[in-house]
Design a protein around this motif. Structure first.
Motif, PDB file in Angstrom:
ATOM      1  N   GLY A   3      33.610  42.107  39.235  1.00 38.09           N
ATOM      2  CA  GLY A   3      33.756  40.765  37.811  1.00 38.09           C
ATOM      3  C   GLY A   3      32.020  40.728  37.551  1.00 38.09           C
ATOM      4  N   GLU A   4      31.071  41.058  37.868  1.00 39.69           N
ATOM      5  CA  GLU A   4      29.810  41.071  37.144  1.00 39.69           C
ATOM      6  C   GLU A   4      29.928  42.106  36.390  1.00 39.69           C
ATOM      7  OE1 GLU A   4      27.593  39.629  37.287  1.00 39.69           O
ATOM      8  OE2 GLU A   4      26.053  40.650  36.351  1.00 39.69           O
ATOM      9  N   GLN A  41      35.743  35.264  40.485  1.00 37.98           N
ATOM     10  CA  GLN A  41      35.797  35.952  39.604  1.00 37.98           C
ATOM     11  C   GLN A  41      36.546  35.997  38.614  1.00 37.98           C
ATOM     12  OE1 GLN A  41      33.179  37.751  40.518  1.00 37.98           O
ATOM     13  NE2 GLN A  41      32.959  37.091  41.809  1.00 37.98           N
ATOM     14  N   LEU A  42      38.174  35.069  38.993  1.00 40.75           N
ATOM     15  CA  LEU A  42      38.973  34.479  38.368  1.00 40.75           C
ATOM     16  C   LEU A  42      37.785  33.650  37.021  1.00 40.75           C
ATOM     17  CD1 LEU A  42      40.686  35.847  40.635  1.00 40.75           C
ATOM     18  CD2 LEU A  42      42.132  34.102  39.084  1.00 40.75           C
ATOM     19  N   GLY A  73      42.632  49.694  45.735  1.00 38.36           N
ATOM     20  CA  GLY A  73      43.507  49.227  44.642  1.00 38.36           C
ATOM     21  C   GLY A  73      43.062  48.685  43.725  1.00 38.36           C
ATOM     22  N   GLY A  74      42.211  49.182  43.643  1.00 39.82           N
ATOM     23  CA  GLY A  74      41.718  47.807  41.957  1.00 39.82           C
ATOM     24  C   GLY A  74      41.482  46.636  42.181  1.00 39.82           C
ATOM     25  N   SER A  75      40.538  46.656  43.626  1.00 39.86           N
ATOM     26  CA  SER A  75      41.326  44.763  43.950  1.00 39.86           C
ATOM     27  C   SER A  75      39.358  44.366  43.217  1.00 39.86           C
ATOM     28  CB  SER A  75      40.597  44.958  45.538  1.00 39.86           C
ATOM     29  OG  SER A  75      39.773  45.426  46.469  1.00 39.86           O
ATOM     30  N   MET A  76      39.936  43.102  43.041  1.00 35.14           N
ATOM     31  CA  MET A  76      38.483  42.754  41.654  1.00 35.14           C
ATOM     32  C   MET A  76      37.458  41.707  42.998  1.00 35.14           C
ATOM     33  SD  MET A  76      38.228  40.496  38.596  1.00 35.14           S
ATOM     34  CE  MET A  76      39.015  39.119  38.506  1.00 35.14           C
ATOM     35  N   LEU A  98      28.603  33.372  39.543  1.00 36.01           N
ATOM     36  CA  LEU A  98      29.288  33.476  41.002  1.00 36.01           C
ATOM     37  C   LEU A  98      29.698  34.814  41.511  1.00 36.01           C
ATOM     38  CD1 LEU A  98      31.559  29.978  41.169  1.00 36.01           C
ATOM     39  CD2 LEU A  98      29.140  30.906  42.143  1.00 36.01           C
ATOM     40  N   GLY A  99      29.164  35.327  42.816  1.00 41.26           N
ATOM     41  CA  GLY A  99      29.293  36.720  42.913  1.00 41.26           C
ATOM     42  C   GLY A  99      27.868  37.259  43.771  1.00 41.26           C
ATOM     43  N   VAL A 100      28.075  38.338  44.395  1.00 41.78           N
ATOM     44  CA  VAL A 100      27.153  38.466  45.683  1.00 41.78           C
ATOM     45  C   VAL A 100      27.388  40.276  45.572  1.00 41.78           C
ATOM     46  CG1 VAL A 100      26.566  39.005  48.020  1.00 41.78           C
ATOM     47  CG2 VAL A 100      27.227  36.659  47.548  1.00 41.78           C
TER      48      VAL A 100
END
Lengths: 310, 281
Positions: B138-139, B175-176, B130-133, A306-308
């Motif tokens: 995630g990848e 991404q969690l 802000g270091g957001s994911m 999952l992810g783009v």
């Protein structure tokens, strides 16, 4: 513009149509279901329609977990407590008979009146609630019961004790446990699928969403407060981050949409339960013959895809 | 297609910006430093020990043995799946973040040696949105797990994040479970995750891979909370304890293993890497 989701569905449709020798009820049912979902994708909801979903997902008469349990299960024994510290009423767990099999169920539970709402903390679990869910997951794994999870949580609870008791870590470990289970897991978002609190019990082989449910990374109000610096802009935030079932299906986040009675699940609890029951049953049937190793491997592979990005 | 949002009235409720402190002024004791002074002190205040935010590349340079770090997946970039537009388009925010930080995303991964111990590194940079994911963080983390598993080395992560990236909507929440599944695969390969939480490690990152470390270490004074103090205060109107959500409170409540000041961190992680290596040398 043909999206990936639409193409995937079209491909599956074509394949099913060509299976003339297998034209039994199950396949034609599948065909019909795919066609319905395709029709939904072709009509991506507008900002107004998305906001309507937000309102319906939060409707005070919308059926909650126990409303479905009483309609779908032949027998139901509710279990209590996390075996450590507390019994979190925002989340119910138990064993029941569903479609001739014993299943373990975990579900978020909101309250109907002020007293019950307070008792159930408006459906927002404390870390103890996730630990209660994990206790059920371990029980289900040990006895090889399939796990059903119904998600309906505004979000994790922003409280002092929730933080002190390790809310973040508990949500992480609940997901990690689900990633290790060798039993079939089916999740349906039946109202609000709010952020970390939702994903804590949603790492499933099949993730379904009711037609008017929402699945969000943050509440529309929270998003508006941060990005628009005004919680009153929630409607704009919802239109921008698209938490409705159709967009979630399109993004590959969910595997299917569960229809609701016309007007929404709150208009007819019995009909809503019947439709939900059919979808859960079908998902469990699909997963029944898959080996524990394969279940785990495919589940992880699905979430890891999952992810783009480019 | 997604509808664009009217921005003509967006700026009416914007609060006055608070008096801005120079980034090199210590927020605790107001000591002021030149860049090179802070750089030499690993961005720790010489007067009071306050830990300034450390950029990802500086962090890696402070950890990896000279010349051993090889970056991976550096070319991954975010897309804009929702065509997200708040006060400004997401794509513009991304471009600006890249210009400002010189980084393609909020996480840098690669393999390195740390006091001679081979490991994989995944280091976040708070300066990038802000270091957001989102999908790329995630990848990248997911690939770092695979890299560690393939080489048969531990993964060491340094987190600094405000949480999931709202501009990617539900995909950022996904991404969690994605990073959680990656850690489980890493664990199945027999390798550990050593999680170092730096200021701030909150929300989605705390509720996923950062909390799954076999050993969890934090820097002093770091905010480690699913929900930060401001939001908790606003929603519940509860009186907050002085050290609410800080590393010190987390240690007291049993959520982390140790608080290690930055100058001692490399040696501490290296000791752990040696303990986890199969022959113990």
């Amino acid at each position: 513009m043909a999206t990936d989701a639409e193409l995937r569905l079209r491909e599956r449709l074509t394949r099913l149509r060509n299976l003339s020798l297998l034209g039994g009820t199950k396949v034609s049912g599948e065909l019909e279901k795919l066609q319905r979902q395709l029709a939904r994708i072709q009509a991506a909801p507008t900002g107004e329609e998305i906001w309507r979903s937000v309102e319906l997902a939060r409707h005070q008469d919308r059926p909650y977990t126990l409303d479905y349990v009483s309609r779908l299960f032949d027998d139901w024994v509710e279990l209590h407590g996390d075996r450590g510290r507390a019994d979190d009423h925002a989340l119910v767990i138990g064993l029941g008979r569903f479609d001739g099999r014993t299943v373990a169920l975990v579900g978020n539970q909101k309250g109907r009146d002020i007293k019950e709402r307070t008792d159930r903390n408006f459906g927002m679990a404390y870390p103890e609630g996730y630990r209660k869910a994990m206790r059920l997951m371990e029980l289900a794994e040990l006895h090889r019961f399939p796990l059903l999870s119904l998600v309906d949580i505004p979000g994790a609870y922003p409280g002092v004790a929730a933080e002190q008791h390790g809310q973040g870590g508990m949500i992480a470990r609940s997901q990690a446990l689900m990633a290790r289970l060798g039993i079939p897991i089916v999740t349906c978002v039946i109202g609000e699928g709010g952020s970390g609190g939702a994903i804590a019990t949603a790492l499933a082989d099949r993730v379904l969403m009711q037609e008017n449910a929402i699945y969000t990374v943050i509440s529309p109000e929270g998003c508006a407060a941060i990005l628009w610096r005004d919680a009153g802009e929630a409607k704009k935030a919802a239109a921008a981050f698209k938490p409705d079932a159709v967009h979630c299906l399109e993004l590959g986040v969910i595997d299917g949409i569960v229809p609701e009675p016309a007007g929404g699940a709150h208009t007819n609890h019995d009909a809503a339960a019947r439709l939900l029951g059919e979808s859960l049953q079908e998902a469990l049937d699909d997963l029944e013959s898959v080996s524990p190793e394969d279940l785990k491997r495919r589940r992880r592979a699905k979430f890891r895809s999952l992810g783009v990005y480019a | 297609m997604s509808s664009r949002i009217d921005v003509s009235i967006e700026h009416r409720n914007v609060p006055e910006p608070p008096g801005k402190r120079h980034p090199n002024t210590c927020p605790q004791c107001s000591s002021h430093y030149r860049d090179d002074e802070l750089e030499a002190a690993l961005w720790v205040c010489a007067q009071c020990g306050h830990h300034f935010t450390m950029r990802a590349r500086t962090r890696i340079a402070s950890l990896a043995d000279a010349g051993t770090f090889v970056e991976e997946a550096a070319d991954l970039r975010s897309e804009d799946p929702l065509v997200f537009f708040d006060l400004r388009p997401y794509t513009e925010r991304l471009a600006e973040a890249e210009m400002k930080t010189g980084l393609g995303e909020a996480m840098v991964i690669g393999h390195a040696a740390l006091d001679g111990n081979a490991c994989e590194l995944a280091v976040m940079d708070f300066s990038f949105m802000g270091g957001s994911m989102g999908s790329v963080v995630g990848e990248k983390f997911s690939r770092a797990c695979d890299g560690a598993a393939q080489r048969g080395v531990p993964l060491v992560s340094f987190t600094a994040s405000g949480g999931a990236r709202m501009q990617e909507g539900i995909l950022s929440l996904m991404q969690l479970p994605k990073t959680v599944c990656a850690v489980e695969d890493l664990h199945d390969s027999g390798q550990p995750l050593i999680s170092v939480m730096t200021h701030p490690t909150t929300a989605g990152v705390l509720a996923s891979f950062a909390s799954l470390g076999d050993v969890i270490v934090a820097e002093p004074g770091a905010l480690l909370a699913f929900t930060g103090p401001r939001v908790v205060q606003q929603t519940t109107r509860e009186k907050l304890p002085e050290d609410f959500g800080l590393a010190e409170q987390n240690l007291r409540f049993g959520h982390i293993d140790a608080i290690v000041p930055r100058p001692e961190l490399k040696a501490y992680v290296a000791r752990l890497l040696r303990l986890f290596s199969s022959n113990g040398d």
